[in-house]
Motif scaffolding. Structure first.
Motif, PDB file in Angstrom:
ATOM      1  N   SER A 178       0.812  -1.219   0.000  1.00 28.54           N
ATOM      2  CA  SER A 178       0.000   0.000   0.000  1.00 28.54           C
ATOM      3  C   SER A 178       0.846   1.269   0.000  1.00 28.54           C
ATOM      4  O   SER A 178       0.320   2.355  -0.239  1.00 28.54           O
ATOM      5  CB  SER A 178      -0.937  -0.006   1.205  1.00 28.54           C
ATOM      6  OG  SER A 178      -0.199  -0.068   2.406  1.00 28.54           O
ATOM      7  N   SER A 179       2.122   1.139   0.256  1.00 30.82           N
ATOM      8  CA  SER A 179       3.013   2.315   0.312  1.00 30.82           C
ATOM      9  C   SER A 179       3.941   2.424  -0.877  1.00 30.82           C
ATOM     10  O   SER A 179       4.799   3.305  -0.922  1.00 30.82           O
ATOM     11  CB  SER A 179       3.837   2.289   1.603  1.00 30.82           C
ATOM     12  OG  SER A 179       3.001   2.370   2.741  1.00 30.82           O
ATOM     13  N   LEU A 180       3.803   1.545  -1.842  1.00 29.07           N
ATOM     14  CA  LEU A 180       4.731   1.542  -2.980  1.00 29.07           C
ATOM     15  C   LEU A 180       4.703   2.844  -3.763  1.00 29.07           C
ATOM     16  O   LEU A 180       5.717   3.235  -4.340  1.00 29.07           O
ATOM     17  CB  LEU A 180       4.407   0.374  -3.910  1.00 29.07           C
ATOM     18  CG  LEU A 180       4.883  -1.001  -3.471  1.00 29.07           C
ATOM     19  CD1 LEU A 180       4.322  -2.067  -4.402  1.00 29.07           C
ATOM     20  CD2 LEU A 180       6.407  -1.083  -3.439  1.00 29.07           C
ATOM     21  N   ARG A 181       3.571   3.515  -3.798  1.00 29.95           N
ATOM     22  CA  ARG A 181       3.441   4.719  -4.607  1.00 29.95           C
ATOM     23  C   ARG A 181       3.978   5.964  -3.896  1.00 29.95           C
ATOM     24  O   ARG A 181       4.036   7.023  -4.504  1.00 29.95           O
ATOM     25  CB  ARG A 181       1.970   4.942  -4.974  1.00 29.95           C
ATOM     26  CG  ARG A 181       1.358   3.817  -5.775  1.00 29.95           C
ATOM     27  CD  ARG A 181      -0.101   4.093  -6.071  1.00 29.95           C
ATOM     28  NE  ARG A 181      -0.695   3.051  -6.901  1.00 29.95           N
ATOM     29  CZ  ARG A 181      -1.947   3.087  -7.340  1.00 29.95           C
ATOM     30  NH1 ARG A 181      -2.730   4.109  -7.040  1.00 29.95           N
ATOM     31  NH2 ARG A 181      -2.422   2.108  -8.081  1.00 29.95           N
ATOM     32  N   VAL A 182       4.351   5.814  -2.649  1.00 30.76           N
ATOM     33  CA  VAL A 182       4.749   6.969  -1.832  1.00 30.76           C
ATOM     34  C   VAL A 182       6.262   7.133  -1.879  1.00 30.76           C
ATOM     35  O   VAL A 182       7.013   6.256  -1.425  1.00 30.76           O
ATOM     36  CB  VAL A 182       4.283   6.777  -0.381  1.00 30.76           C
ATOM     37  CG1 VAL A 182       4.681   7.993   0.455  1.00 30.76           C
ATOM     38  CG2 VAL A 182       2.783   6.539  -0.336  1.00 30.76           C
ATOM     39  N   PRO A 183       6.753   8.256  -2.388  1.00 27.94           N
ATOM     40  CA  PRO A 183       8.210   8.429  -2.503  1.00 27.94           C
ATOM     41  C   PRO A 183       8.961   8.272  -1.182  1.00 27.94           C
ATOM     42  O   PRO A 183      10.061   7.712  -1.162  1.00 27.94           O
ATOM     43  CB  PRO A 183       8.339   9.857  -3.055  1.00 27.94           C
ATOM     44  CG  PRO A 183       7.073  10.084  -3.813  1.00 27.94           C
ATOM     45  CD  PRO A 183       6.020   9.375  -3.011  1.00 27.94           C
ATOM     46  N   THR A 184       8.400   8.741  -0.112  1.00 26.19           N
ATOM     47  CA  THR A 184       9.103   8.694   1.173  1.00 26.19           C
ATOM     48  C   THR A 184       9.236   7.283   1.727  1.00 26.19           C
ATOM     49  O   THR A 184       9.941   7.069   2.715  1.00 26.19           O
ATOM     50  CB  THR A 184       8.402   9.585   2.211  1.00 26.19           C
ATOM     51  OG1 THR A 184       7.030   9.197   2.294  1.00 26.19           O
ATOM     52  CG2 THR A 184       8.500  11.061   1.837  1.00 26.19           C
ATOM     53  N   SER A 185       8.593   6.298   1.079  1.00 23.91           N
ATOM     54  CA  SER A 185       8.716   4.912   1.513  1.00 23.91           C
ATOM     55  C   SER A 185      10.058   4.305   1.126  1.00 23.91           C
ATOM     56  O   SER A 185      10.478   3.303   1.684  1.00 23.91           O
ATOM     57  CB  SER A 185       7.602   4.052   0.909  1.00 23.91           C
ATOM     58  OG  SER A 185       6.327   4.504   1.316  1.00 23.91           O
ATOM     59  N   TYR A 186      10.737   4.922   0.154  1.00 22.12           N
ATOM     60  CA  TYR A 186      11.952   4.351  -0.410  1.00 22.12           C
ATOM     61  C   TYR A 186      13.198   4.848   0.322  1.00 22.12           C
ATOM     62  O   TYR A 186      13.294   6.016   0.688  1.00 22.12           O
ATOM     63  CB  TYR A 186      12.035   4.679  -1.901  1.00 22.12           C
ATOM     64  CG  TYR A 186      10.981   3.941  -2.699  1.00 22.12           C
ATOM     65  CD1 TYR A 186       9.657   4.384  -2.714  1.00 22.12           C
ATOM     66  CD2 TYR A 186      11.292   2.790  -3.415  1.00 22.12           C
ATOM     67  CE1 TYR A 186       8.681   3.700  -3.408  1.00 22.12           C
ATOM     68  CE2 TYR A 186      10.319   2.103  -4.129  1.00 22.12           C
ATOM     69  CZ  TYR A 186       9.020   2.559  -4.118  1.00 22.12           C
ATOM     70  OH  TYR A 186       8.059   1.874  -4.811  1.00 22.12           O
ATOM     71  N   ASP A 187      14.136   3.913   0.490  1.00 23.77           N
ATOM     72  CA  ASP A 187      15.359   4.214   1.236  1.00 23.77           C
ATOM     73  C   ASP A 187      16.465   4.775   0.353  1.00 23.77           C
ATOM     74  O   ASP A 187      17.293   5.560   0.819  1.00 23.77           O
ATOM     75  CB  ASP A 187      15.891   2.930   1.906  1.00 23.77           C
ATOM     76  CG  ASP A 187      14.857   2.293   2.818  1.00 23.77           C
ATOM     77  OD1 ASP A 187      14.572   1.090   2.642  1.00 23.77           O
ATOM     78  OD2 ASP A 187      14.351   2.997   3.698  1.00 23.77           O
ATOM     79  N   TYR A 188      16.507   4.361  -0.897  1.00 21.04           N
ATOM     80  CA  TYR A 188      17.630   4.706  -1.766  1.00 21.04           C
ATOM     81  C   TYR A 188      17.121   5.304  -3.076  1.00 21.04           C
ATOM     82  O   TYR A 188      16.143   4.822  -3.652  1.00 21.04           O
ATOM     83  CB  TYR A 188      18.468   3.451  -2.057  1.00 21.04           C
ATOM     84  CG  TYR A 188      18.849   2.694  -0.808  1.00 21.04           C
ATOM     85  CD1 TYR A 188      18.233   1.490  -0.481  1.00 21.04           C
ATOM     86  CD2 TYR A 188      19.815   3.197   0.057  1.00 21.04           C
ATOM     87  CE1 TYR A 188      18.561   0.812   0.669  1.00 21.04           C
ATOM     88  CE2 TYR A 188      20.158   2.513   1.219  1.00 21.04           C
ATOM     89  CZ  TYR A 188      19.531   1.325   1.514  1.00 21.04           C
ATOM     90  OH  TYR A 188      19.857   0.657   2.661  1.00 21.04           O
ATOM     91  N   TRP A 189      17.857   6.303  -3.550  1.00 22.97           N
ATOM     92  CA  TRP A 189      17.465   7.030  -4.756  1.00 22.97           C
ATOM     93  C   TRP A 189      18.657   7.213  -5.681  1.00 22.97           C
ATOM     94  O   TRP A 189      19.781   7.457  -5.227  1.00 22.97           O
ATOM     95  CB  TRP A 189      16.918   8.404  -4.382  1.00 22.97           C
ATOM     96  CG  TRP A 189      15.569   8.334  -3.737  1.00 22.97           C
ATOM     97  CD1 TRP A 189      15.305   8.139  -2.405  1.00 22.97           C
ATOM     98  CD2 TRP A 189      14.305   8.428  -4.394  1.00 22.97           C
ATOM     99  NE1 TRP A 189      13.946   8.110  -2.200  1.00 22.97           N
ATOM    100  CE2 TRP A 189      13.309   8.284  -3.399  1.00 22.97           C
ATOM    101  CE3 TRP A 189      13.909   8.615  -5.713  1.00 22.97           C
ATOM    102  CZ2 TRP A 189      11.946   8.328  -3.695  1.00 22.97           C
ATOM    103  CZ3 TRP A 189      12.558   8.665  -6.002  1.00 22.97           C
ATOM    104  CH2 TRP A 189      11.586   8.524  -5.001  1.00 22.97           C
ATOM    105  N   GLY A 190      18.364   7.126  -6.983  1.00 20.51           N
ATOM    106  CA  GLY A 190      19.350   7.500  -7.975  1.00 20.51           C
ATOM    107  C   GLY A 190      19.376   9.017  -8.136  1.00 20.51           C
ATOM    108  O   GLY A 190      18.539   9.735  -7.576  1.00 20.51           O
TER     109      GLY A 190
END
Length: 126
Positions: free
Chosen positions: A105-117
């Motif tokens: 349910s949180s996949l669409r939320v950017p703040t759910s992700y730990d690592y970014w390119g």
């Protein structure tokens, strides 16, 4: 951990591009991954993501369904976004992202992700 995005560029409308995102210090298999984009003056939005579950269910922004395909290659530890039939409205900086513990349910939320390119610019000329 580093995610290195590449593949952006200038393309005419109805053209295609493939974005790549190579990971180091992190294994992309069995974790959630996603592509997001941010156009000038707009908020970052999810384009597509794959859950970390064994079935790897995918999710797409409605406007890109049928045109974009997300995938990952475990052997190369790289994720991709194949974009076809590009439209002017697809112009944005595209970011890849990964996260170890993201519920569906949180996949669409950017703040759910730990690592970014670092982002790669896609410009579609009309």
């Amino acid at each position: 951990v580093q995610l290195q995005a590449s593949g952006g560029g200038l393309v005419q409308a109805d053209g295609s591009l493939r974005l790549s995102c190579a990971a180091t210090g992190l294994t992309l298999d069995n974790i959630a991954i996603g592509w997001f984009r941010q156009a000038p003056g707009k908020e970052r939005e999810r384009v597509s993501c794959i859950s970390s579950s064994s079935n790897g269910s995918t999710d797409y922004l409605d406007s890109v369904k049928g045109r974009f395909t997300i995938s990952r290659d475990g052997a190369k530890n790289t994720m991709y976004l194949q974009m076809s039939r590009l439209e002017f409205e697809d112009t944005a900086v595209y970011y890849c992202a990964a996260g170890a513990r993201i519920i569906t349910s949180s996949l669409r939320v950017p703040t759910s992700y730990d690592y970014w390119g670092q982002g790669t610019l896609v410009t579609v000329s009309s």
